[in-house]
Design an enzyme around this catalytic site. Sequence first.
Site, mmCIF file in Angstrom:
data_model
loop_
_atom_site.group_PDB
_atom_site.id
_atom_site.type_symbol
_atom_site.label_atom_id
_atom_site.label_comp_id
_atom_site.label_asym_id
_atom_site.label_seq_id
_atom_site.Cartn_x
_atom_site.Cartn_y
_atom_site.Cartn_z
ATOM 1 C CG HIS A 59 33.660 110.817 107.360
ATOM 2 N ND1 HIS A 59 33.052 112.023 108.127
ATOM 3 C CD2 HIS A 59 32.784 110.123 107.214
ATOM 4 C CE1 HIS A 59 31.814 111.486 108.665
ATOM 5 N NE2 HIS A 59 31.659 110.307 108.088
ATOM 6 C CE LYS A 72 29.247 107.503 115.117
ATOM 7 N NZ LYS A 72 27.974 107.555 114.252
ATOM 8 C CB SER A 100 30.801 108.266 119.077
ATOM 9 O OG SER A 100 29.787 108.024 118.180
HETATM 10 P P1 A3P Z 1 27.189 109.247 120.445
HETATM 11 O O1 A3P Z 1 27.437 108.016 119.704
HETATM 12 O O2 A3P Z 1 28.310 109.820 121.279
HETATM 13 O O3 A3P Z 1 25.871 109.559 120.936
HETATM 14 P P2 A3P Z 1 27.939 111.245 113.238
HETATM 15 O O4 A3P Z 1 26.844 112.112 112.679
HETATM 16 O O5 A3P Z 1 29.155 112.097 112.587
HETATM 17 O O6 A3P Z 1 28.197 109.820 112.703
HETATM 18 O O7 A3P Z 1 28.044 111.520 114.802
HETATM 19 C C1 A3P Z 1 27.375 110.709 115.449
HETATM 20 C C2 A3P Z 1 27.390 111.267 116.953
HETATM 21 O O8 A3P Z 1 26.685 112.489 117.035
HETATM 22 C C3 A3P Z 1 26.557 110.223 117.791
HETATM 23 O O9 A3P Z 1 27.497 110.462 119.176
HETATM 24 C C4 A3P Z 1 25.329 111.115 117.906
HETATM 25 O O10 A3P Z 1 24.582 110.651 119.189
HETATM 26 C C5 A3P Z 1 25.679 112.585 117.859
HETATM 27 N N1 A3P Z 1 24.637 113.283 117.575
HETATM 28 C C6 A3P Z 1 23.781 113.134 116.496
HETATM 29 N N2 A3P Z 1 22.629 114.414 116.547
HETATM 30 C C7 A3P Z 1 23.124 115.066 117.541
HETATM 31 C C8 A3P Z 1 22.419 116.094 118.177
HETATM 32 N N3 A3P Z 1 21.268 116.816 117.734
HETATM 33 N N4 A3P Z 1 23.138 116.563 119.347
HETATM 34 C C9 A3P Z 1 23.983 116.157 120.025
HETATM 35 N N5 A3P Z 1 24.837 114.955 119.412
HETATM 36 C C10 A3P Z 1 24.376 114.457 118.435
#
Ligand code: A3P
Length: 295
Positions: free
Chosen positions: A108, A48, A138
């Site tokens: 991860h 996340k 998140s």
């Molecule tokens: P939130 O749950 O706070 O919205 P991962 O890919 O490591 O699982 O992380 C997911 C998190 O990154 C989510 O956060 C998601 O919305 C955010 N995320 C994914 N793409 C993004 C982007 N282009 N800009 C900003 N945040 C992004």
Amino acid sequence: MMAEATGSRKPLVEVAGVPLQAAMVDNWSQIQNFEAKPDDLLICTYPKSGTTWIQEIVDMIQQDGDEVKCQRAIIQHRHPFIEWARPPQPSGVDKANAMPSPRTLRTHLSTVLLPPSFWEKHCKFLYVARNAKDCMVSYYHFQRMNNVLPDPGTWEEYFETFVNGKVAWGSWFDHVRGWWDMRDRYQVLFLFYEDIKRNPKQEIQKVMQFMGKNLGEAVLDKIVQETSFEKMKENPMTNRSTVPKSLMDLSISSFMRKGTVGDWKNHFTVAQNEKFEEIYRKKMDGTSIRFCLEL
Ligand code: A3P
């Protein structure tokens, strides 16, 4: 592909004190014996922290800003996830082994659990860190909708689970500290989610240079646009809308949920915040890493 249609919230199993999904632990010797190659690029994150975001950025750089080429597959399939295991499907290691070089892979895993050959081969590591409070929020919403991970319980319960490192892939504190400490000993580009949010062009440029690419201003601007939260939320190749509902129920919480810095303020009570600050001070004592908690 049938197996993908059934989620089950199995308990996590610990390896060296780090909780992981049981199927990964069942496949642990294959993961640990993974043979990295010197020209591998490994995207490393705590869950996340912006994994999908940095994957799309890296792919757009590799494809010279051609977003159509990035549509060739869903993001989960573009960069093998080293520790991923869901038999009878090919594991992350199987997929990486079948991939031509130069490979871009992702993990991860903490520095302690990373397959040793990544260190031996002096691969390039691209690490993205996100502040612990937003990461916790998140992850909480992700576990609510992801039927492969344990049920997070209430927010109050999850707070304890998270600070005690009892979530999948373990303690945020140990993960971030471990990778931060490696940055001077190996080829690590250490980025912060909050910096990418504040100044995407500058951070994308750092990634480009680290990857040994040289793209012009117009291409960089296009990558900034195509990897914005708004674009990636609408993009079926990045927003997880192709994942079966039994695995990820996006009606409970979107994968592309908010994509902001500071959402923790909508979740932490004053008492939780004070408690968290105290825990943070102890667990991060002696490290020089500094996070931004709001923009
Ligand atoms: P939130 O749950 O706070 O919205 P991962 O890919 O490591 O699982 O992380 C997911 C998190 O990154 C989510 O956060 C998601 O919305 C955010 N995320 C994914 N793409 C993004 C982007 N282009 N800009 C900003 N945040 C992004």
